[in-house]
Design a protein around this motif. Structure first.
Motif, mmCIF file in Angstrom:
data_model
loop_
_atom_site.group_PDB
_atom_site.id
_atom_site.type_symbol
_atom_site.label_atom_id
_atom_site.label_comp_id
_atom_site.label_asym_id
_atom_site.label_seq_id
_atom_site.Cartn_x
_atom_site.Cartn_y
_atom_site.Cartn_z
ATOM 1 N N TYR A 20 0.806 -1.221 0.000
ATOM 2 C CA TYR A 20 0.000 0.000 0.000
ATOM 3 C C TYR A 20 0.836 1.267 0.000
ATOM 4 N N GLU A 21 2.070 1.198 0.471
ATOM 5 C CA GLU A 21 2.946 2.365 0.350
ATOM 6 C C GLU A 21 3.160 2.687 -1.127
ATOM 7 N N GLY A 22 3.315 1.658 -1.948
ATOM 8 C CA GLY A 22 3.435 1.870 -3.391
ATOM 9 C C GLY A 22 2.143 2.386 -4.005
ATOM 10 N N ILE A 23 1.026 1.846 -3.553
ATOM 11 C CA ILE A 23 -0.290 2.249 -4.075
ATOM 12 C C ILE A 23 -0.536 3.737 -3.816
ATOM 13 N N VAL A 82 -2.896 5.687 -11.051
ATOM 14 C CA VAL A 82 -3.884 4.809 -11.678
ATOM 15 C C VAL A 82 -4.591 3.951 -10.633
ATOM 16 N N LEU A 83 -3.836 3.402 -9.696
ATOM 17 C CA LEU A 83 -4.419 2.465 -8.728
ATOM 18 C C LEU A 83 -5.046 3.132 -7.508
ATOM 19 N N LEU A 84 -4.454 4.206 -7.022
ATOM 20 C CA LEU A 84 -4.962 4.823 -5.794
ATOM 21 C C LEU A 84 -6.457 5.138 -5.840
ATOM 22 N N PRO A 85 -6.991 5.656 -6.948
ATOM 23 C CA PRO A 85 -8.430 5.948 -6.978
ATOM 24 C C PRO A 85 -9.328 4.702 -6.820
ATOM 25 N N TYR A 142 -8.993 2.540 -4.499
ATOM 26 C CA TYR A 142 -9.026 2.198 -3.082
ATOM 27 C C TYR A 142 -9.764 3.269 -2.298
ATOM 28 N N PRO A 143 -10.455 2.880 -1.232
ATOM 29 C CA PRO A 143 -11.248 3.846 -0.450
ATOM 30 C C PRO A 143 -10.359 4.792 0.349
ATOM 31 N N ALA A 144 -10.245 6.038 -0.081
ATOM 32 C CA ALA A 144 -9.370 7.016 0.575
ATOM 33 C C ALA A 144 -9.705 7.163 2.055
ATOM 34 N N GLU A 145 -10.990 7.084 2.383
ATOM 35 C CA GLU A 145 -11.411 7.267 3.767
ATOM 36 C C GLU A 145 -11.229 6.002 4.602
ATOM 37 N N ASP A 146 -10.897 4.891 3.954
ATOM 38 C CA ASP A 146 -10.751 3.637 4.690
ATOM 39 C C ASP A 146 -9.598 2.806 4.146
ATOM 40 N N LEU A 147 -8.452 3.441 3.961
ATOM 41 C CA LEU A 147 -7.295 2.704 3.474
ATOM 42 C C LEU A 147 -6.880 1.631 4.471
ATOM 43 N N GLU A 148 -6.989 1.920 5.754
ATOM 44 C CA GLU A 148 -6.657 0.917 6.774
ATOM 45 C C GLU A 148 -7.582 -0.294 6.666
ATOM 46 N N GLY A 149 -8.843 -0.061 6.371
ATOM 47 C CA GLY A 149 -9.771 -1.172 6.174
ATOM 48 C C GLY A 149 -9.364 -2.027 4.989
ATOM 49 N N ALA A 150 -8.943 -1.390 3.905
ATOM 50 C CA ALA A 150 -8.485 -2.133 2.728
ATOM 51 C C ALA A 150 -7.242 -2.951 3.068
ATOM 52 N N ILE A 151 -6.358 -2.372 3.860
ATOM 53 C CA ILE A 151 -5.153 -3.083 4.289
ATOM 54 C C ILE A 151 -5.533 -4.328 5.090
ATOM 55 N N GLN A 152 -6.449 -4.161 6.016
ATOM 56 C CA GLN A 152 -6.863 -5.301 6.855
ATOM 57 C C GLN A 152 -7.572 -6.371 6.032
ATOM 58 N N ARG A 153 -8.382 -5.960 5.065
ATOM 59 C CA ARG A 153 -9.090 -6.949 4.236
ATOM 60 C C ARG A 153 -8.124 -7.755 3.380
ATOM 61 N N LEU A 154 -7.164 -7.091 2.743
ATOM 62 C CA LEU A 154 -6.199 -7.816 1.914
ATOM 63 C C LEU A 154 -5.316 -8.717 2.785
ATOM 64 N N THR A 155 -4.899 -8.211 3.928
ATOM 65 C CA THR A 155 -4.098 -9.036 4.841
ATOM 66 C C THR A 155 -4.884 -10.274 5.247
ATOM 67 N N ASP A 192 -0.455 -4.580 -14.288
ATOM 68 C CA ASP A 192 1.002 -4.499 -14.236
ATOM 69 C C ASP A 192 1.476 -3.586 -13.108
ATOM 70 N N ARG A 193 0.764 -2.502 -12.879
ATOM 71 C CA ARG A 193 1.108 -1.605 -11.774
ATOM 72 C C ARG A 193 0.922 -2.323 -10.435
ATOM 73 N N TRP A 194 -0.190 -3.062 -10.306
ATOM 74 C CA TRP A 194 -0.459 -3.822 -9.076
ATOM 75 C C TRP A 194 0.677 -4.817 -8.842
ATOM 76 N N LEU A 195 1.070 -5.512 -9.896
ATOM 77 C CA LEU A 195 2.157 -6.488 -9.774
ATOM 78 C C LEU A 195 3.488 -5.811 -9.434
ATOM 79 N N LEU A 196 3.741 -4.650 -9.989
ATOM 80 C CA LEU A 196 4.965 -3.911 -9.683
ATOM 81 C C LEU A 196 5.063 -3.614 -8.185
ATOM 82 N N HIS A 197 3.973 -3.099 -7.613
ATOM 83 C CA HIS A 197 3.969 -2.759 -6.184
ATOM 84 C C HIS A 197 4.016 -4.020 -5.321
#
Length: 133
Positions: A30-33, A38-41, A43-56, A93-98
């Motif tokens: 997520y530091e890369g994101i 292209v990718l940041l939009p 993800y939920p800006a108001e809930d980036l921590e939630g996205a982190i927890q869901r992917l983890t 490709d961007r997702w894979l890069l990060h």
């Protein structure tokens, strides 16, 4: 093998260090994101921590950790969950890069690294839902 049929060395999740390893992977990803226009939009800006927890949670469940992700969110339905977003080859490709950069930071054994990368690469390719720019 143990008497119960499990590897005496544990499952993949245990072998690579459990939740702390997957948290490091996802937080680094997520530091890369955060700097990707292209990718940041996606993800939920108001809930980036939630996205982190869901992917983890998803990744640790996939690799043999606790089933908390499915208990809280139901079946992963990855393609369905990604349909609202324009996931084209550039986004993939961007997702894979990060993700590659994040995985490199873990410094896993070559076998663990290759095993995890093979899954992440297949999953990223499966999420492509358009070839439009």
């Amino acid at each position: 093998m143990s008497q119960s049929g499990e590897s005496v060395q544990g499952n993949f999740w245990e072998q690579v260090g459990g939740r702390p390893t997957f948290e490091r992977l996802v937080r680094s990803f997520y530091e890369g994101i955060k700097s990707d226009p292209v990718l940041l939009p996606m993800y939920p800006a108001e809930d980036l921590e939630g996205a982190i927890q869901r992917l983890t949670g998803f990744l640790e469940q996939y690799w043999g950790g606790p089933g908390t992700y499915s208990e809280e969110r139901g079946h992963p339905r990855l393609r369905q969950r990604h349909m609202p977003f324009k996931v084209n080859p550039d986004a993939r490709d961007r997702w894979l890069l990060h993700m590659r950069a994040a995985l490199d930071e873990l410094k896993l054994s070559p076998l663990h690294d290759a095993t995890m990368w093979a899954y992440l690469d297949r999953a990223a390719h499966a999420m492509v839902n358009t070839f439009d720019e």
